[in-house]
Design an enzyme around this catalytic site. Structure first.
Site, PDB file in Angstrom:
ATOM      1  N   CYS A   1    -101.571 -70.824   9.451  1.00  0.00           N
ATOM      2  CA  CYS A   1    -100.554 -69.805   8.871  1.00  0.00           C
ATOM      3  C   CYS A   1    -100.184 -68.946  10.166  1.00  0.00           C
ATOM      4  O   CYS A   1    -101.089 -68.360  10.791  1.00  0.00           O
ATOM      5  CB  CYS A   1    -101.264 -69.237   7.627  1.00  0.00           C
TER       6      CYS A   1
ATOM      7  N   ASP B   1    -103.799 -74.756   7.344  1.00  0.00           N
ATOM      8  CA  ASP B   1    -102.859 -75.607   6.727  1.00  0.00           C
ATOM      9  C   ASP B   1    -103.171 -77.277   6.843  1.00  0.00           C
ATOM     10  O   ASP B   1    -103.126 -77.388   8.056  1.00  0.00           O
ATOM     11  CB  ASP B   1    -101.451 -75.244   6.761  1.00  0.00           C
TER      12      ASP B   1
END
Length: 279
Positions: free
Chosen positions: A187, A194
């Site tokens: 992120c 992620d």
């Protein structure tokens, strides 16, 4: 990209927030797409002609007119030509604000969400809300194509680099679909991981599998939003491989009841929102 941009410093990501249970569209926060596109040199004209950010909303609830809680799952498609990305934590907070709000019907909820998202994104948005029984009909899917993950190679670099893309495309013109489940980025604001799978479809000189995998793995310590990573991959492949046709489609695992699945192409239409094994 200017990571110190004022609009990024205002985001709720990484900050303690209060959860509201009364409807509040002002909770939605936008991130201008031009922030990342400036660094890619594609603010005025993008190399992809079709694109969408495809979201799945797994935690959607409201009250019916009698005060009985309703639950559903929704698909959201945000056109990549819209001015803004919807920031995911703000999206979650916004959806939570429906929890104690009464609506006459599921269609009213759908129209309200579509209107609010369109205003925030400043572009076209479609929303489809499903009953749980209808969504249960969806089977687990997988990307079509050749998986490039099981190569007998050594990798020791995990910071973003385009070095491996040098000389990536050689030989005759082919049409291929290549898949990797090793995509991992972080992120932009919180550095939380992620996880995603990616499909690259192209017509052009054949891509070197090892070079492509090394490039994708280099996102492992890279901080960008999902949508920005996919646009960066698309632009880098267009620059180094120069394919005649290209599609880049990533499907990320969910966080906070949301998954984000960016799609960019210069020759294919927006796909149906499938569900993969990690979603």
């Amino acid at each position: 990209m200017n990571y110190n941009n004022e609009c990024l410093s205002m985001l709720k990501l990484g900050k303690k927030t209060e959860y509201k249970s009364t409807y509040d569209p002002s909770l939605l926060q936008a991130v201008p797409r031009y922030l990342n596109r400036e660094s890619l040199g594609i603010v005025k004209q993008q190399p992809f002609t079709v694109g969408a950010d495809i979201w799945t909303l797994y935690e959607l609830s409201w009250l019916n007119q009698n005060g009985v809680p309703q639950v559903a799952i929704a698909d959201v498609i945000i056109d990549s030509s819209s001015s803004n990305i919807i920031e995911s934590k703000s999206f979650k907070l916004y959806l939570n604000s429906f929890n104690q709000m009464r609506f006459p019907s599921r269609e009213d909820v759908q129209r309200r969400i579509q209107s609010d998202l369109s205003k925030c994104a400043q572009g076209d948005v479609t929303v489809q809300i499903y009953k749980l029984s209808d969504f249960a009909m969806r089977s687990i899917s997988e990307f079509n194509g050749e998986c490039i993950d099981n190569q007998n190679i050594c990798i020791n670099r995990y910071d973003f680099t385009r070095e491996s893309l040098q000389g990536i495309a050689n030989g005759e013109i082919v049409e291929e679909r290549l898949v990797s489940h090793l995509l991992k980025s972080n992120c932009l604001i919180t550095s939380q991981p992620d996880w995603g799978s990616i499909q690259i479809c192209y017509v052009g000189k054949q891509l070197d599998r090892e070079k492509l995998l090394r490039y994708l793995v280099s996102f492992r310590e890279h901080n960008e939003f999902h949508e920005q990573c996919v646009e960066r991959i698309f632009c880098d492949l267009m620059e180094f491989a120069q394919p005649q046709k290209l599609t880049v489609y990533a499907r990320y695992t969910r966080r906070g009841g949301l998954d984000i699945n960016p799609f960019r192409s210069n020759f294919e239409g927006i796909p149906e929102n499938l569900r993969m094994v990690r979603q």
